[in-house]
Scaffold this motif. Structure first.
Motif, PDB file in Angstrom:
ATOM      1  N   LYS A 102       0.832  -1.189   0.000  1.00  0.00           N
ATOM      2  CA  LYS A 102       0.000   0.000   0.000  1.00  0.00           C
ATOM      3  C   LYS A 102       0.877   1.252   0.000  1.00  0.00           C
ATOM      4  O   LYS A 102       1.982   1.239   0.548  1.00  0.00           O
ATOM      5  CB  LYS A 102      -0.915  -0.013   1.224  1.00  0.00           C
ATOM      6  CG  LYS A 102      -1.931  -1.149   1.205  1.00  0.00           C
ATOM      7  CD  LYS A 102      -2.793  -1.155   2.446  1.00  0.00           C
ATOM      8  CE  LYS A 102      -3.811  -2.292   2.379  1.00  0.00           C
ATOM      9  NZ  LYS A 102      -4.669  -2.350   3.589  1.00  0.00           N
ATOM     10  N   LYS A 108       3.583   2.566   2.749  1.00  0.00           N
ATOM     11  CA  LYS A 108       3.808   1.493   3.721  1.00  0.00           C
ATOM     12  C   LYS A 108       5.104   0.721   3.481  1.00  0.00           C
ATOM     13  O   LYS A 108       5.411  -0.219   4.198  1.00  0.00           O
ATOM     14  CB  LYS A 108       2.627   0.517   3.703  1.00  0.00           C
ATOM     15  CG  LYS A 108       1.300   1.137   4.118  1.00  0.00           C
ATOM     16  CD  LYS A 108       1.353   1.669   5.543  1.00  0.00           C
ATOM     17  CE  LYS A 108       0.008   2.213   5.984  1.00  0.00           C
ATOM     18  NZ  LYS A 108       0.057   2.729   7.380  1.00  0.00           N
ATOM     19  N   GLU A 120       7.729   0.807   6.471  1.00  0.00           N
ATOM     20  CA  GLU A 120       7.189   0.063   7.625  1.00  0.00           C
ATOM     21  C   GLU A 120       7.250  -1.440   7.376  1.00  0.00           C
ATOM     22  O   GLU A 120       7.627  -2.214   8.263  1.00  0.00           O
ATOM     23  CB  GLU A 120       5.750   0.490   7.889  1.00  0.00           C
ATOM     24  CG  GLU A 120       5.128  -0.194   9.095  1.00  0.00           C
ATOM     25  CD  GLU A 120       3.696   0.248   9.343  1.00  0.00           C
ATOM     26  OE1 GLU A 120       3.026  -0.376  10.199  1.00  0.00           O
ATOM     27  OE2 GLU A 120       3.235   1.209   8.679  1.00  0.00           O
ATOM     28  N   ASN A 168       6.595   0.851  -4.559  1.00  0.00           N
ATOM     29  CA  ASN A 168       6.222   0.140  -3.336  1.00  0.00           C
ATOM     30  C   ASN A 168       6.034  -1.361  -3.591  1.00  0.00           C
ATOM     31  O   ASN A 168       5.045  -1.965  -3.154  1.00  0.00           O
ATOM     32  CB  ASN A 168       4.950   0.729  -2.722  1.00  0.00           C
ATOM     33  CG  ASN A 168       5.074   2.204  -2.412  1.00  0.00           C
ATOM     34  OD1 ASN A 168       5.975   2.619  -1.693  1.00  0.00           O
ATOM     35  ND2 ASN A 168       4.187   3.012  -2.986  1.00  0.00           N
ATOM     36  N   LEU A 203      -0.376  -4.399   5.416  1.00  0.00           N
ATOM     37  CA  LEU A 203       0.377  -3.427   4.625  1.00  0.00           C
ATOM     38  C   LEU A 203       0.423  -3.795   3.141  1.00  0.00           C
ATOM     39  O   LEU A 203       0.882  -2.994   2.324  1.00  0.00           O
ATOM     40  CB  LEU A 203       1.813  -3.327   5.154  1.00  0.00           C
ATOM     41  CG  LEU A 203       1.964  -3.084   6.660  1.00  0.00           C
ATOM     42  CD1 LEU A 203       3.434  -3.056   7.038  1.00  0.00           C
ATOM     43  CD2 LEU A 203       1.264  -1.795   7.074  1.00  0.00           C
TER      44      LEU A 203
END
Length: 247
Positions: A45, A48, A51, A82, A120
């Motif tokens: 996402k 994210k 993280e 991502n 995530l």
């Protein structure tokens, strides 16, 4: 009855005498060794990514306790932002089934690794692939960057395009323009797909080698032969994670 027997005899004789299409790409260790690789692509996402990578870094040992991680990378160029790509090794399908059963019972892995990270992830893609018989995983001499080149070949399988593809890959390696880490032929996923994982010292050294290879008639000849069987190609520049076995 005699006429039918005569036709069958002629057909069997013709089959024995007909030229057989074969390729070293499709023979050898792949048939004798059950080892395969699971290629994972996770689309995270937006916002994210950091993280997720931090979570995996802290808890990856909970997953690698069950099976071998070959490499873990983030996609820098050539794909959706991502995105992470990772490769897992299994001895055979029975081994994978055993690992999956163990993970289903591993509460620590589920609670500390799986559940936090699932929140995530936007989408996941899995492929099962074998190393081609003329290749083995080669560990690079030092840290660098990786390139995942995905080739969608024409239908017909390695018996049709395997030898030409092998010559194209080896032309780049043998002449010193780049180093190959592994060549994977997909078994489950899109068929007639080959993933070539390359290694270079940097994105700039990769660009320099690519430009030189385009001017080398030996590479050009090998590639020209292979592209006759090519439908599409996609290249991604990969950056290894700090916890990746392949750096």
């Amino acid at each position: 009855m005699l006429a039918l027997r005569s036709r069958l005899t002629r057909a069997l004789t013709a089959r024995r005498l007909a030229p057989q299409v074969c390729s070293s790409f499709a023979t050898g260790p792949r048939q004798n060794d059950g080892t395969f690789y699971e290629l994972h692509t996770y689309y995270l996402k937006p916002s994210k990514m950091n993280e997720f990578l931090e979570n995996v870094k802290k808890k990856i040992h909970l997953r690698t306790a069950h099976s071998e991680l070959v490499g873990f990378w983030s996609v820098e160029f050539g794909g959706r932002m991502n995105t992470v790509f990772h490769i897992w090794k299994y001895d055979n399908f029975a081994h994978r089934a055993t690992v999956q059963k163990a993970l289903a019972k591993d509460k620590e892995w589920q609670e500390q690794f799986l559940i936090p990270n699932l929140a995530l992830i936007d989408r996941q893609e899995f492929e099962i692939a074998y190393l081609v018989p003329w290749c083995k995983i080669e560990k690079p001499p030092k840290e660098g960057v990786y390139e995942l080149a995905t080739f969608q070949m024409k239908p017909g399988g390695p018996a049709l395009w395997g030898n030409a593809f092998k010559r194209a890959v080896n032309a780049h390696v043998d002449l010193g323009y780049t180093k190959v880490v592994g060549v994977f032929h997909t078994e489950y996923g899109a068929l007639n797909r080959v993933h070539v994982l390359w290694w270079n010292e940097s994105a700039d050294s990769r660009a320099a080698g690519r430009h030189l290879s385009h001017e080398d008639p030996r590479v050009v000849a090998a590639v020209r032969e292979s592209v006759n069987y090519l439908e599409s190609q996609q290249n991604k520049l990969l950056i290894p994670a700090s916890f990746s076995p392949l750096k």
